[in-house]
Design an enzyme around this catalytic site. Structure first.
Site, short mmCIF file in Angstrom:
data_model
loop_
_atom_site.label_atom_id
_atom_site.label_comp_id
_atom_site.label_asym_id
_atom_site.label_seq_id
_atom_site.Cartn_x
_atom_site.Cartn_y
_atom_site.Cartn_z
N ASP A 1 0.83 -1.20 0.00
CA ASP A 1 0.00 0.00 0.00
C ASP A 1 0.86 1.25 0.00
O ASP A 1 1.96 1.27 0.56
CB ASP A 1 -0.90 -0.02 1.24
CG ASP A 1 -2.03 0.99 1.15
OD1 ASP A 1 -2.36 1.42 0.02
OD2 ASP A 1 -2.59 1.34 2.20
N GLY A 2 0.35 2.31 -0.63
CA GLY A 2 0.99 3.62 -0.55
C GLY A 2 1.71 4.08 -1.79
O GLY A 2 2.38 5.11 -1.77
N ARG B 1 0.31 9.43 -9.96
CA ARG B 1 0.18 8.20 -9.19
C ARG B 1 0.86 7.01 -9.87
O ARG B 1 1.42 6.14 -9.20
CB ARG B 1 -1.30 7.89 -8.96
CG ARG B 1 -1.99 8.82 -7.97
CD ARG B 1 -3.48 8.49 -7.87
NE ARG B 1 -3.71 7.10 -7.52
CZ ARG B 1 -3.72 6.62 -6.28
NH1 ARG B 1 -3.48 7.43 -5.26
NH2 ARG B 1 -3.95 5.35 -6.05
N GLU C 1 -11.73 -4.77 -5.85
CA GLU C 1 -12.30 -3.42 -5.66
C GLU C 1 -11.51 -2.34 -6.43
O GLU C 1 -12.00 -1.23 -6.62
CB GLU C 1 -12.31 -3.06 -4.17
CG GLU C 1 -13.33 -3.82 -3.33
CD GLU C 1 -12.91 -5.25 -3.04
OE1 GLU C 1 -11.69 -5.51 -2.95
OE2 GLU C 1 -13.80 -6.11 -2.92
N ASN C 2 -10.30 -2.68 -6.86
CA ASN C 2 -9.46 -1.69 -7.53
C ASN C 2 -9.96 -1.28 -8.91
O ASN C 2 -9.48 -0.28 -9.49
CB ASN C 2 -8.01 -2.20 -7.65
CG ASN C 2 -7.26 -2.18 -6.34
OD1 ASN C 2 -6.32 -2.95 -6.14
ND2 ASN C 2 -7.65 -1.31 -5.42
N TRP C 3 -10.94 -2.02 -9.46
CA TRP C 3 -11.52 -1.61 -10.75
C TRP C 3 -12.23 -0.28 -10.63
O TRP C 3 -12.52 0.37 -11.65
CB TRP C 3 -12.51 -2.68 -11.24
CG TRP C 3 -11.89 -4.00 -11.55
CD1 TRP C 3 -11.97 -5.13 -10.80
CD2 TRP C 3 -11.09 -4.33 -12.69
NE1 TRP C 3 -11.26 -6.16 -11.39
CE2 TRP C 3 -10.72 -5.70 -12.57
CE3 TRP C 3 -10.65 -3.61 -13.81
CZ2 TRP C 3 -9.93 -6.35 -13.50
CZ3 TRP C 3 -9.86 -4.27 -14.76
CH2 TRP C 3 -9.52 -5.61 -14.60
N ARG D 1 1.64 -4.87 6.25
CA ARG D 1 0.97 -3.84 5.47
C ARG D 1 1.79 -2.55 5.57
O ARG D 1 2.17 -2.12 6.65
CB ARG D 1 -0.45 -3.56 5.94
CG ARG D 1 -1.09 -2.45 5.09
CD ARG D 1 -2.57 -2.33 5.25
NE ARG D 1 -3.10 -1.36 4.28
CZ ARG D 1 -4.32 -1.37 3.81
NH1 ARG D 1 -5.19 -2.29 4.20
NH2 ARG D 1 -4.72 -0.46 2.94
N SER E 1 -8.19 -5.18 4.59
CA SER E 1 -8.69 -4.85 3.26
C SER E 1 -9.06 -6.06 2.40
O SER E 1 -8.63 -6.18 1.25
CB SER E 1 -7.68 -3.97 2.51
OG SER E 1 -7.54 -2.73 3.16
N GLU F 1 0.63 -13.36 12.32
CA GLU F 1 1.12 -12.19 13.04
C GLU F 1 1.01 -10.99 12.09
O GLU F 1 1.39 -11.08 10.93
CB GLU F 1 2.58 -12.39 13.47
CG GLU F 1 2.77 -13.53 14.45
CD GLU F 1 2.04 -13.31 15.77
OE1 GLU F 1 1.95 -12.16 16.22
OE2 GLU F 1 1.53 -14.30 16.34
#
Length: 270
Positions: free
Chosen positions: A35-36, A48, A82-84, A207, A215, A226
């Site tokens: 992420d990020g 981006r 969900e990224n669509w 993450r 997510s 962990e």
């Protein structure tokens, strides 16, 4: 060509309270929510997509380092169901990334003895993405080292739903008795079912970017994983930060609902 500007908020890794032990326990299966990328780029006043491009370079570094440390499976959350919903231009770029990534990285993966696998709803991917993915799988199928497993067009709730549907179909066709359904049955029907039983569930989930949620990623499989969260954006995640995450793992007391010691203390009995 992207021109890099000074960062608005430069990431500085916090000093870890744990020391990585090369001879200590190495998690056999590490899963990472990468992420990020977008925020990394915006912090440098870049589009981006520049973050996604740099993120692929991080994938290469972390893959090779994880393999050399002795990790058996590295599962990377590359693109969710969900990224669509993201802008079309960004989605198109993300669908091209596997093509460019595998074209340049597969020779290194072969040299490192890393085997590529992909889980997710691949039939919904663009044709050129499917071709690149399958080619990488075919080119590395004889490798016997670490499995680099990409979660591509993947969502855990959808995965579990699909597994339940397949099991229900077998019950309806009288190929499986309801009372025979166990946790092991369900695990076999999940997208990680191709992995050896002992490697299906990540021991460590990382993450990046400071967010602290899972997510819709491997919801069944991370029941006893962990969890490790870092403020670093994915493009800033380095080999040293991977070792820091593993050092934290090495210092966790993994009890799986029981007690590590055979003797229960008075406090545990209260």
């Amino acid at each position: 060509m992207f021109h890099f500007f000074p960062q608005k908020n430069k990431y500085v890794a916090a000093k870890s309270s744990y020391q990585f032990d090369k001879k200590g326990g190495i998690p056999q299966h590490v899963a990472i929510i990468m992420d990020g990328n977008g925020r990394w780029a915006q912090n440098r006043r870049l589009p981006r997509i520049a973050g996604h491009k740099e993120g692929m370079n991080t994938v290469k570094k972390i893959t090779k380092h994880a393999s050399r440390l002795g990790v058996k499976v590295l599962t990377l959350y590359a693109f969710s169901t969900e990224n669509w919903k993201r802008p079309n231009d960004e989605v198109s770029f993300l669908m091209q990334l596997p093509v460019d990534f595998f074209d340049t990285f597969v020779p290194e993966l072969i040299k490192e003895n890393v085997k590529v696998q992909v889980m997710g709803y691949q039939a919904d991917l663009p044709q050129h993405t499917q071709v690149a993915v399958q080619r990488a799988i075919d080119q590395t199928k004889d490798n016997t080292g670490m499995i680099l497993n990409f979660a591509l067009n993947y969502g855990s709730r959808a995965e579990i739903t699909s597994a339940v549907q397949r099991i229900a179909q077998e019950v309806a066709q009288q190929q499986l008795a309801p009372e025979a359904i166990s946790e092991a049955t369900i695990a076999q029907y999940l997208m990680t079912g191709f992995l050896p039983v002992e490697l299906r569930d990540p021991e460590l989930l990382i993450r990046t970017s400071g967010e602290e949620r899972v997510s819709n990623f491997l919801l069944w499989q991370i029941a006893y994983s962990e969890l490790y969260f870092t403020e670093a954006f994915w493009p800033d995640f380095s080999e040293e930060l991977l070792e820091t995450a593993i050092a934290a793992f090495q210092n966790r007391n993994r009890r799986f609902g029981g007690l590590k010691d055979k003797q229960m203390t008075k406090e545990d009995n209260e």
